[in-house]
Every structure is written in structure tokens, then in C-alpha cells.
Design a protein around this motif. Structure first.
Motif, short mmCIF file in Angstrom:
data_model
loop_
_atom_site.label_atom_id
_atom_site.label_comp_id
_atom_site.label_asym_id
_atom_site.label_seq_id
_atom_site.Cartn_x
_atom_site.Cartn_y
_atom_site.Cartn_z
N GLU A 1 0.37 -2.57 3.29
CA GLU A 1 -0.47 -1.42 3.63
C GLU A 1 -1.64 -1.89 4.49
O GLU A 1 -2.38 -2.80 4.11
N LEU A 2 -1.80 -1.27 5.67
CA LEU A 2 -2.89 -1.59 6.58
C LEU A 2 -3.58 -0.31 7.01
O LEU A 2 -3.06 0.78 6.81
N ARG A 8 -7.41 -11.99 7.22
CA ARG A 8 -7.23 -11.05 6.10
C ARG A 8 -5.94 -10.23 6.24
O ARG A 8 -5.27 -9.95 5.25
N ILE A 9 -5.62 -9.86 7.46
CA ILE A 9 -4.38 -9.11 7.68
C ILE A 9 -3.18 -10.00 7.35
O ILE A 9 -2.23 -9.55 6.71
N LYS A 10 -3.25 -11.26 7.73
CA LYS A 10 -2.17 -12.20 7.41
C LYS A 10 -1.99 -12.32 5.90
O LYS A 10 -0.87 -12.37 5.39
N GLU A 11 -3.12 -12.34 5.16
CA GLU A 11 -3.04 -12.39 3.70
C GLU A 11 -2.33 -11.15 3.16
O GLU A 11 -1.50 -11.26 2.26
N LYS A 12 -2.64 -9.98 3.71
CA LYS A 12 -1.98 -8.75 3.26
C LYS A 12 -0.49 -8.78 3.59
O LYS A 12 0.33 -8.34 2.79
N LEU A 13 -0.15 -9.29 4.77
CA LEU A 13 1.25 -9.33 5.18
C LEU A 13 2.06 -10.31 4.33
O LEU A 13 3.22 -10.06 4.04
N SER A 14 1.43 -11.43 3.94
CA SER A 14 2.15 -12.43 3.17
C SER A 14 2.07 -12.19 1.66
O SER A 14 2.78 -12.81 0.89
N GLY A 15 1.15 -11.27 1.26
CA GLY A 15 1.00 -10.98 -0.16
C GLY A 15 0.25 -12.04 -0.92
O GLY A 15 0.31 -12.10 -2.15
N ILE A 54 -1.15 2.93 7.17
CA ILE A 54 0.23 2.69 7.62
C ILE A 54 0.85 1.61 6.75
O ILE A 54 0.14 0.83 6.11
N TYR A 55 2.16 1.56 6.74
CA TYR A 55 2.91 0.54 6.01
C TYR A 55 3.79 -0.20 7.00
O TYR A 55 4.55 0.42 7.74
N ILE A 56 3.65 -1.50 7.01
CA ILE A 56 4.32 -2.36 8.00
C ILE A 56 5.24 -3.35 7.29
O ILE A 56 4.85 -3.94 6.27
N ASN A 57 6.41 -3.55 7.85
CA ASN A 57 7.30 -4.62 7.39
C ASN A 57 6.78 -5.92 7.99
O ASN A 57 6.79 -6.09 9.21
N PRO A 58 6.30 -6.87 7.18
CA PRO A 58 5.73 -8.11 7.70
C PRO A 58 6.69 -8.90 8.59
O PRO A 58 6.25 -9.63 9.49
N ASP A 59 7.98 -8.75 8.38
CA ASP A 59 8.96 -9.47 9.20
C ASP A 59 8.99 -8.98 10.64
O ASP A 59 9.52 -9.65 11.51
N HIS A 60 8.43 -7.81 10.92
CA HIS A 60 8.46 -7.24 12.27
C HIS A 60 7.20 -7.50 13.07
O HIS A 60 7.11 -7.11 14.23
N VAL A 61 6.20 -8.15 12.46
CA VAL A 61 4.95 -8.45 13.17
C VAL A 61 5.17 -9.66 14.06
O VAL A 61 5.58 -10.73 13.61
N MET A 62 4.91 -9.47 15.37
CA MET A 62 5.12 -10.54 16.34
C MET A 62 3.85 -11.32 16.63
O MET A 62 3.89 -12.53 16.82
N SER A 63 2.71 -10.63 16.72
CA SER A 63 1.45 -11.32 16.97
C SER A 63 0.30 -10.51 16.41
O SER A 63 0.41 -9.31 16.19
N LEU A 64 -0.82 -11.21 16.22
CA LEU A 64 -2.00 -10.61 15.63
C LEU A 64 -3.22 -11.30 16.23
O LEU A 64 -3.36 -12.51 16.10
#
Length: 92
Positions: free
Chosen positions: A4-5, A78-85, A20-30
Motif C-alpha cells: 500500500e502506497l 521507506r518505499i523500498k521497506e514497504k515494497l519488501s515488507g 494505491i496497491y502495487i505489486n512489488p515485482d512490477h516496480v522497475m525504478s524508484l
């Protein structure tokens, strides 16, 4: 698992915030986006967002050969932490 972001976008000249809800596997760059931060800061402060927020530009794979660029609230770490759980532990 979806992460959740908070998405930020300009609608009719004023910033809007949505979840929004994002599938972490689909994030290409941040990447942290200071220019977008400066453009959105005044409007978001009026909307009640904490003044120490940051904005990052996230590129998400949409399938085939298409990608989508989304502005999200938070710094890349912080976003990376959310994406990785996971969460970082403060040491000091």
C-alpha cells in the motif's frame, strides 16, 4: 503480496492524494523527485500533509512493453521497506 502506497497527482491545478496497491515485482525504478516536491509542497501542506514529506517517482511495469510513472509520497528508502515488507532498525 501487494504494498500500500500513497499516490500524489495534480488534478485541476491542485494536488490530490489517493491510496494505491502495487505489486512489488512490477516496480522497475524508484527515485526521489525534488522538483515534484517543490511543485506540490504548498498544496499538500494546505491539505494537512506533514511538512517533512518527500515525493518519489516510481516506474511500474504495466505489461507488454509499457510502463507507468507514478508519484508516490515517501523517500525511496521507506518505499523500498514497504515494497519488501521489512523495516529498518535504528541503531545509535
Amino acid at each position: 503480496m501487494l504494498a500500500e502506497l500513497t499516490k500524489v497527482e495534480m488534478v485541476d491545478g491542485s494536488p490530490t492524494i489517493s491510496r494505491i496497491y502495487i505489486n512489488p515485482d512490477h516496480v522497475m525504478s524508484l527515485v526521489e523527485d525534488n522538483l515534484a516536491y517543490n511543485n506540490l509542497k504548498e498544496g499538500l501542506l494546505k491539505a494537512g500533509v506533514h511538512e517533512q514529506f518527500s515525493v518519489s517517482r516510481m516506474v511500474v511495469y504495466s505489461g507488454g512493453t509499457t510502463t507507468e510513472t507514478i508519484l508516490v509520497m515517501g523517500d525511496p528508502r521507506r518505499i523500498k521497506e514497504k515494497l519488501s515488507g521489512t523495516k529498518s532498525i535504528l541503531r545509535g
